[in-house]
Motif scaffolding. Structure first.
Motif, PDB file in Angstrom:
ATOM      1  N   THR A  55     -64.468 -27.048  43.853  1.00 25.16           N
ATOM      2  CA  THR A  55     -63.801 -27.191  45.045  1.00 25.16           C
ATOM      3  C   THR A  55     -63.833 -26.303  45.937  1.00 25.16           C
ATOM      4  O   THR A  55     -63.756 -25.286  45.771  1.00 25.16           O
ATOM      5  CB  THR A  55     -62.718 -27.534  45.028  1.00 25.16           C
ATOM      6  OG1 THR A  55     -61.662 -28.528  44.048  1.00 25.16           O
ATOM      7  CG2 THR A  55     -61.695 -27.864  45.823  1.00 25.16           C
ATOM      8  N   THR A  72     -63.254 -23.002  44.030  1.00 25.75           N
ATOM      9  CA  THR A  72     -62.048 -23.121  42.929  1.00 25.75           C
ATOM     10  C   THR A  72     -62.847 -23.989  41.783  1.00 25.75           C
ATOM     11  O   THR A  72     -62.911 -25.270  41.946  1.00 25.75           O
ATOM     12  CB  THR A  72     -60.631 -23.970  43.400  1.00 25.75           C
ATOM     13  OG1 THR A  72     -60.333 -22.879  44.441  1.00 25.75           O
ATOM     14  CG2 THR A  72     -59.708 -24.043  42.178  1.00 25.75           C
ATOM     15  N   VAL A  74     -62.795 -26.196  38.790  1.00 22.10           N
ATOM     16  CA  VAL A  74     -62.288 -26.646  37.728  1.00 22.10           C
ATOM     17  C   VAL A  74     -63.246 -27.360  36.882  1.00 22.10           C
ATOM     18  O   VAL A  74     -64.088 -28.106  36.402  1.00 22.10           O
ATOM     19  CB  VAL A  74     -62.544 -28.295  38.971  1.00 22.10           C
ATOM     20  CG1 VAL A  74     -60.516 -29.133  38.289  1.00 22.10           C
ATOM     21  CG2 VAL A  74     -61.406 -27.745  40.629  1.00 22.10           C
ATOM     22  N   ASN A  75     -61.810 -26.823  35.790  1.00 17.88           N
ATOM     23  CA  ASN A  75     -62.254 -27.582  34.698  1.00 17.88           C
ATOM     24  C   ASN A  75     -62.320 -29.376  34.392  1.00 17.88           C
ATOM     25  O   ASN A  75     -60.460 -29.467  34.254  1.00 17.88           O
ATOM     26  CB  ASN A  75     -61.140 -27.033  33.494  1.00 17.88           C
ATOM     27  CG  ASN A  75     -61.681 -27.060  31.836  1.00 17.88           C
ATOM     28  OD1 ASN A  75     -62.814 -28.196  31.071  1.00 17.88           O
ATOM     29  ND2 ASN A  75     -61.576 -25.945  30.869  1.00 17.88           N
ATOM     30  N   ASN A  76     -62.686 -30.135  33.531  1.00 22.76           N
ATOM     31  CA  ASN A  76     -62.704 -31.284  33.586  1.00 22.76           C
ATOM     32  C   ASN A  76     -62.457 -32.062  32.392  1.00 22.76           C
ATOM     33  O   ASN A  76     -62.465 -33.230  31.913  1.00 22.76           O
ATOM     34  CB  ASN A  76     -63.491 -32.422  34.711  1.00 22.76           C
ATOM     35  CG  ASN A  76     -63.798 -31.879  36.223  1.00 22.76           C
ATOM     36  OD1 ASN A  76     -62.279 -32.041  36.392  1.00 22.76           O
ATOM     37  ND2 ASN A  76     -64.677 -32.098  36.403  1.00 22.76           N
ATOM     38  N   LEU A 116     -61.627 -21.426  31.872  1.00 17.79           N
ATOM     39  CA  LEU A 116     -61.114 -22.319  32.395  1.00 17.79           C
ATOM     40  C   LEU A 116     -60.658 -22.716  31.429  1.00 17.79           C
ATOM     41  O   LEU A 116     -60.516 -23.420  30.397  1.00 17.79           O
ATOM     42  CB  LEU A 116     -62.075 -22.800  32.579  1.00 17.79           C
ATOM     43  CG  LEU A 116     -62.915 -22.696  34.298  1.00 17.79           C
ATOM     44  CD1 LEU A 116     -63.623 -21.495  33.769  1.00 17.79           C
ATOM     45  CD2 LEU A 116     -63.896 -23.596  35.133  1.00 17.79           C
ATOM     46  N   LYS A 119     -58.070 -28.590  31.447  1.00 20.55           N
ATOM     47  CA  LYS A 119     -57.634 -29.329  32.658  1.00 20.55           C
ATOM     48  C   LYS A 119     -57.080 -28.419  33.567  1.00 20.55           C
ATOM     49  O   LYS A 119     -56.414 -28.891  34.179  1.00 20.55           O
ATOM     50  CB  LYS A 119     -57.075 -30.465  32.527  1.00 20.55           C
ATOM     51  CG  LYS A 119     -57.038 -31.566  31.443  1.00 20.55           C
ATOM     52  CD  LYS A 119     -58.506 -32.522  32.241  1.00 20.55           C
ATOM     53  CE  LYS A 119     -58.348 -33.651  31.198  1.00 20.55           C
ATOM     54  NZ  LYS A 119     -59.292 -34.282  32.061  1.00 20.55           N
ATOM     55  N   LYS A 121     -57.729 -24.565  36.265  1.00 18.97           N
ATOM     56  CA  LYS A 121     -58.600 -24.026  37.451  1.00 18.97           C
ATOM     57  C   LYS A 121     -58.437 -22.757  37.237  1.00 18.97           C
ATOM     58  O   LYS A 121     -57.930 -21.836  36.742  1.00 18.97           O
ATOM     59  CB  LYS A 121     -57.648 -24.482  39.131  1.00 18.97           C
ATOM     60  CG  LYS A 121     -57.107 -26.108  38.902  1.00 18.97           C
ATOM     61  CD  LYS A 121     -57.118 -26.258  39.987  1.00 18.97           C
ATOM     62  CE  LYS A 121     -56.800 -28.049  40.602  1.00 18.97           C
ATOM     63  NZ  LYS A 121     -56.399 -27.887  41.483  1.00 18.97           N
ATOM     64  N   GLU A 123     -59.160 -19.512  39.695  1.00 19.77           N
ATOM     65  CA  GLU A 123     -59.472 -19.126  41.319  1.00 19.77           C
ATOM     66  C   GLU A 123     -60.798 -17.947  41.490  1.00 19.77           C
ATOM     67  O   GLU A 123     -60.681 -16.632  41.166  1.00 19.77           O
ATOM     68  CB  GLU A 123     -58.232 -18.915  42.328  1.00 19.77           C
ATOM     69  CG  GLU A 123     -58.665 -18.785  43.682  1.00 19.77           C
ATOM     70  CD  GLU A 123     -58.970 -19.778  44.666  1.00 19.77           C
ATOM     71  OE1 GLU A 123     -59.629 -19.689  45.781  1.00 19.77           O
ATOM     72  OE2 GLU A 123     -58.325 -20.921  43.629  1.00 19.77           O
TER      73      GLU A 123
END
Length: 189
Positions: A55, A72, A74-76, A116, A119, A121, A123
């Motif tokens: 992000t 940022t 993000v681990n999906n 990470l 689910k 984040k 930074e």
């Protein structure tokens, strides 16, 4: 005449049989199409399961020397992922962190990479963890796009593009030994 009557009785039966066969072929064809499409859905979700997104990725514009990328991560996925390295055509790269040593804020390589959570984040920010570009091969001006690739512990890679922005930061000064000192001023974007 009797053969014509028999043929007249068989024509509707033949037409019905051909109609059912045609319908059966259509059903088989649509089933085949649906079956061919069905494997694509899991493949797409499998790709999503291994995806890291970023992000607001950005890169500190610089004429030469060192600079860094932020955003940022993000681990999906439903499992923790570890970023172990990064590469770019504009410079060699390292994963860095900021930490206190002997009362001073110093920059150093991040041992073990960036983890990470599932689910979760992570930074990347000025004065914190960041992607360090060690020696720029050419200037990167505000508005330029910089592409870099993150490598995960499982060997997979994820490419990203960040836009270069002017940033005076906390007026940090990078020392040749990898240390970094910061002025007493505050960071601002």
């Amino acid at each position: 005449m009797s053969s014509r009557i028999r043929l007249a009785h068989f024509l509707p039966a033949i037409a019905l049989t051909l109609g059912l066969l045609a319908a059966g072929c259509s059903t088989d064809a649509s089933s085949t199409t649906a079956a061919a499409e069905a494997p694509a859905a899991p493949a797409a979700s499998a790709a999503t399961e291994t995806t890291i997104s970023i992000t607001d990725p950005w890169f500190k514009a610089a004429d030469k020397g060192m600079t860094a990328a932020f955003g940022t991560l993000v681990n999906n996925t439903d499992k923790p992922l570890t970023i172990v390295s990064a590469t770019s055509d504009v410079s060699t790269m390292e994963l860095h962190e900021m930490t206190m040593k002997d009362g001073k804020m110093v920059m150093q390589p991040k041992e073990g990479g960036f983890v990470l959570p599932a689910k979760g984040k992570h930074e990347l920010s000025p004065g914190g963890d960041h992607l360090m570009f060690m020696e720029l091969k050419s200037p990167v001006q505000a508005g330029d796009e910089v592409t870099f690739t993150l490598k995960l512990a499982d060997g997979s890679t994820v490419p990203f593009t960040a836009v270069a922005k002017p940033y005076s930061g906390a007026e940090e000064s990078y020392a040749p030994d990898g240390g970094m000192t910061m002025s007493s001023g505050s960071a601002s974007k």
